[in-house]
Design an enzyme around this catalytic site. Structure first.
Site, PDB file in Angstrom:
ATOM      1  N   ARG A   1       7.645  -3.627  13.805  1.00 32.59           N
ATOM      2  CA  ARG A   1       6.907  -4.207  12.671  1.00 32.59           C
ATOM      3  C   ARG A   1       5.616  -4.877  13.122  1.00 32.59           C
ATOM      4  NH1 ARG A   1       7.770  -9.167  11.104  1.00 32.59           N
ATOM      5  NH2 ARG A   1      10.024  -9.148  11.425  1.00 32.59           N
TER       6      ARG A   1
ATOM      7  N   ASP B   1     -12.110   2.370  -1.119  1.00 31.65           N
ATOM      8  CA  ASP B   1     -10.932   3.226  -1.169  1.00 31.65           C
ATOM      9  C   ASP B   1     -11.451   4.664  -1.136  1.00 31.65           C
ATOM     10  OD1 ASP B   1      -8.787   4.847  -1.889  1.00 31.65           O
ATOM     11  OD2 ASP B   1      -7.873   3.300  -3.141  1.00 31.65           O
TER      12      ASP B   1
ATOM     13  N   LYS C   1      -1.964  11.059   0.346  1.00 30.02           N
ATOM     14  CA  LYS C   1      -2.771  12.127  -0.267  1.00 30.02           C
ATOM     15  C   LYS C   1      -3.304  13.071   0.809  1.00 30.02           C
ATOM     16  CE  LYS C   1      -1.927   9.204  -3.538  1.00 30.02           C
ATOM     17  NZ  LYS C   1      -0.612   9.243  -4.128  1.00 30.02           N
TER      18      LYS C   1
ATOM     19  N   TYR D   1      -7.126   3.317  -9.338  1.00 31.83           N
ATOM     20  CA  TYR D   1      -5.753   3.785  -9.508  1.00 31.83           C
ATOM     21  C   TYR D   1      -4.951   2.721 -10.278  1.00 31.83           C
ATOM     22  CZ  TYR D   1      -0.907   4.641  -8.243  1.00 31.83           C
ATOM     23  OH  TYR D   1       0.451   4.807  -8.291  1.00 31.83           O
TER      24      TYR D   1
HETATM   25  N1  LCS Z   1      -5.726   4.526  -3.951  1.00 30.73           N
HETATM   26  C1  LCS Z   1      -5.894   5.610  -4.720  1.00 30.73           C
HETATM   27  C2  LCS Z   1      -7.277   6.082  -5.044  1.00 30.73           C
HETATM   28  C3  LCS Z   1      -4.782   6.270  -5.225  1.00 30.73           C
HETATM   29  O1  LCS Z   1      -4.980   7.344  -5.999  1.00 30.73           O
HETATM   30  C4  LCS Z   1      -3.491   5.788  -4.915  1.00 30.73           C
HETATM   31  C5  LCS Z   1      -2.258   6.444  -5.438  1.00 30.73           C
HETATM   32  C6  LCS Z   1      -3.368   4.650  -4.106  1.00 30.73           C
HETATM   33  C7  LCS Z   1      -4.508   4.058  -3.638  1.00 30.73           C
HETATM   34  C8  LCS Z   1      -2.033   4.082  -3.740  1.00 30.73           C
HETATM   35  O2  LCS Z   1      -1.447   4.867  -2.764  1.00 30.73           O
HETATM   36  P1  LCS Z   1       0.143   4.955  -2.491  1.00 30.73           P
HETATM   37  O3  LCS Z   1       0.640   3.543  -2.474  1.00 30.73           O
HETATM   38  O4  LCS Z   1       0.738   5.744  -3.609  1.00 30.73           O
HETATM   39  O5  LCS Z   1       0.217   5.626  -1.168  1.00 30.73           O
HETATM   40  N2  LCS Z   1      -2.486   7.374  -6.446  1.00 30.73           N
HETATM   41  C9  LCS Z   1      -1.570   8.044  -7.101  1.00 30.73           C
HETATM   42  C10 LCS Z   1      -1.846   8.915  -8.182  1.00 30.73           C
HETATM   43  O6  LCS Z   1      -2.964   9.124  -8.670  1.00 30.73           O
HETATM   44  N3  LCS Z   1      -0.722   9.472  -8.582  1.00 30.73           N
HETATM   45  O7  LCS Z   1       0.365   8.954  -7.932  1.00 30.73           O
HETATM   46  C11 LCS Z   1      -0.102   8.020  -6.911  1.00 30.73           C
END
Ligand code: LCS
Length: 393
Positions: free
Chosen positions: A57, A184, A209, A112
């Site tokens: 961790r 981001d 992603k 998001y």
């Molecule tokens: N930033 C962006 C631009 C995102 O699209 C997402 C998740 C996150 C941060 C957060 O990432 P995660 O914690 O899921 O790894 N976007 C999603 C979407 O558009 N559909 O499902 C998740």
């Protein structure tokens, strides 16, 4: 040595034969703890007097994590980095490390859905002042920066409207008031946009992603300066937002083909954006690579490609959009994005359902908006699928 090109960095950066065995491919250090030679060595590592591993961790986690961090640092052109259990863990950690009660956060208005909720609910509840600003309008950004602005958070291209904002100009404005600018970069990936080179202080990704690329993991990563990442260490260590070693390994493996995948994502997305724009049943299309995109000029300036994400509206609104989503066969009806396979979803009722309706309407997350994460299949097959689904509405 001469600086290597991006595709070579994807394959090689951060990688080396495993020092203990010579293994060519980075091993998964699936361990929660590390054995010390002596009590003195353990004490020195905890005191920060000796580099090395202690507990998975705690930074620097495991050797598998370090390879991923070194690769991402090379791809984003930063100095240091850190991995996280998800993109949201990365965003939470950066906010916690920068902001205290009484500080001000300026964020892009279209982000998001969970980022919106984190900022508008959890951070606000902790006494942090939050302004959601249309960052495509530089005058508005200037007007909303304050003496107590500590963090400027940009999402560009934005999920799901595909708004693009001027990273260099806003990073300069943020610096002038002593705020840290954070981008981001999930939608563009470092293949098409490198915010640190444009003047931003920090870049982050949901590795879930394009970094992982195959819809089989959750992860996040942040890249910045040595000093910034050092200052984040207590938050990382004490909140337990660490990525698992297997996920780190999947990201390393995914990144080896990032350059190839992104080229195909982008060329497919442009082909499909053009197809949709010419279709009589489609009311509008938003893709940064189309001349019709309102910020196409800035996108061309700060991005070297336009990515695999696009959104569109169907003539007849969401009722017709639902029919389309229920009729596709090759495209999967699913949230998330950036996978090799094509995903279609409805932000107003799915990824952005927690954003209040009046905010959604004001910021362009309209009820008729359908989002497509274009995969790396052959474009003819994707168009055939969309064509047969559009014929049913
Ligand atoms: N930033 C962006 C631009 C995102 O699209 C997402 C998740 C996150 C941060 C957060 O990432 P995660 O914690 O899921 O790894 N976007 C999603 C979407 O558009 N559909 O499902 C998740």
């Amino acid at each position: 040595m001469k600086k290597m090109k991006f595709g070579t960095l994807c394959v090689h950066a951060g990688e080396h034969p495993d020092p203990s065995t010579g293994a060519h491919t980075t091993p998964i250090y699936q361990t929660s703890t590390f054995v010390f030679d002596t009590a003195e060595q353990g004490a020195a590592r905890f005191a920060g007097e000796e580099e090395g591993y202690t507990y998975a961790r705690l930074v620097p986690n495991t050797p598998t994590h370090r390879v991923l961090v070194d690769k991402m640092v090379a791809l984003e052109g930063g100095e240091a980095g850190q991995t996280f259990s998800s993109g949201m863990a990365a965003i939470t950690a950066v906010a916690l490390s920068l902001l205290s009660s009484g500080d001000h956060l300026l964020s892009t208005d279209v982000v998001y859905g969970c980022t919106y909720s984190l900022f508008s609910s959890l951070l606000t509840r902790s006494g942090i002042e939050v302004s959601f600003v249309d960052t495509t309008d530089l005058d508005r950004v200037r007007r909303h920066l304050k003496k107590n602005t500590r963090m400027v958070f940009l999402e560009t291209p934005a999920n799901p409207t595909m708004n693009v904002c001027d990273i260099s100009a806003i990073a300069r404005m943020a610096r002038a008031v002593g705020a840290v600018s954070i981008v981001d970069n999930t939608f563009a990936s470092p293949m098409f946009q490198r915010p640190l080179e444009l003047g931003a202080d920090v870049v982050l990704h949901s590795c879930t992603k394009y970094i992982g690329g195959h819809a089989d993991l959750l992860g996040g990563v942040i890249v910045g300066t040595h000093e910034f990442m050092r200052n984040m260490t207590p938050v990382v260590n004490d909140t337990g937002v660490t990525m698992g070693p297997h996920e780190a390994w999947l990201c390393i493996r995914g990144l080896k083909t990032l350059h190839l995948r992104m080229q195909k994502h982008a060329s497919n997305a442009l082909t499909i954006a053009r197809y949709l724009e010419a279709h009589p049943k489609i009311a509008w299309v938003r893709y940064p690579g189309l001349p019709s995109h309102p910020q196409h000029a800035i996108a061309k300036q700060q991005m070297s490609g336009f990515g695999g994400m696009l959104s569109f509206g169907i003539a007849g609104g969401i009722e017709q959009g639902r029919k389309l989503m229920n009729s596709v066969a090759l495209c999967s009806l699913a949230v998330s994005l950036g996978s090799v396979d094509t995903l279609i979803q409805h932000p107003a009722s799915m990824t952005h359902a927690d954003v209040p309706k009046e905010v959604r309407i004001r910021t362009g997350i309209s009820d008729d908006l359908v989002r497509l994460s274009v995969g790396i299949e052959e474009p003819e097959d994707l168009i055939d699928d969309l064509d047969q689904a559009l014929a049913k509405i």
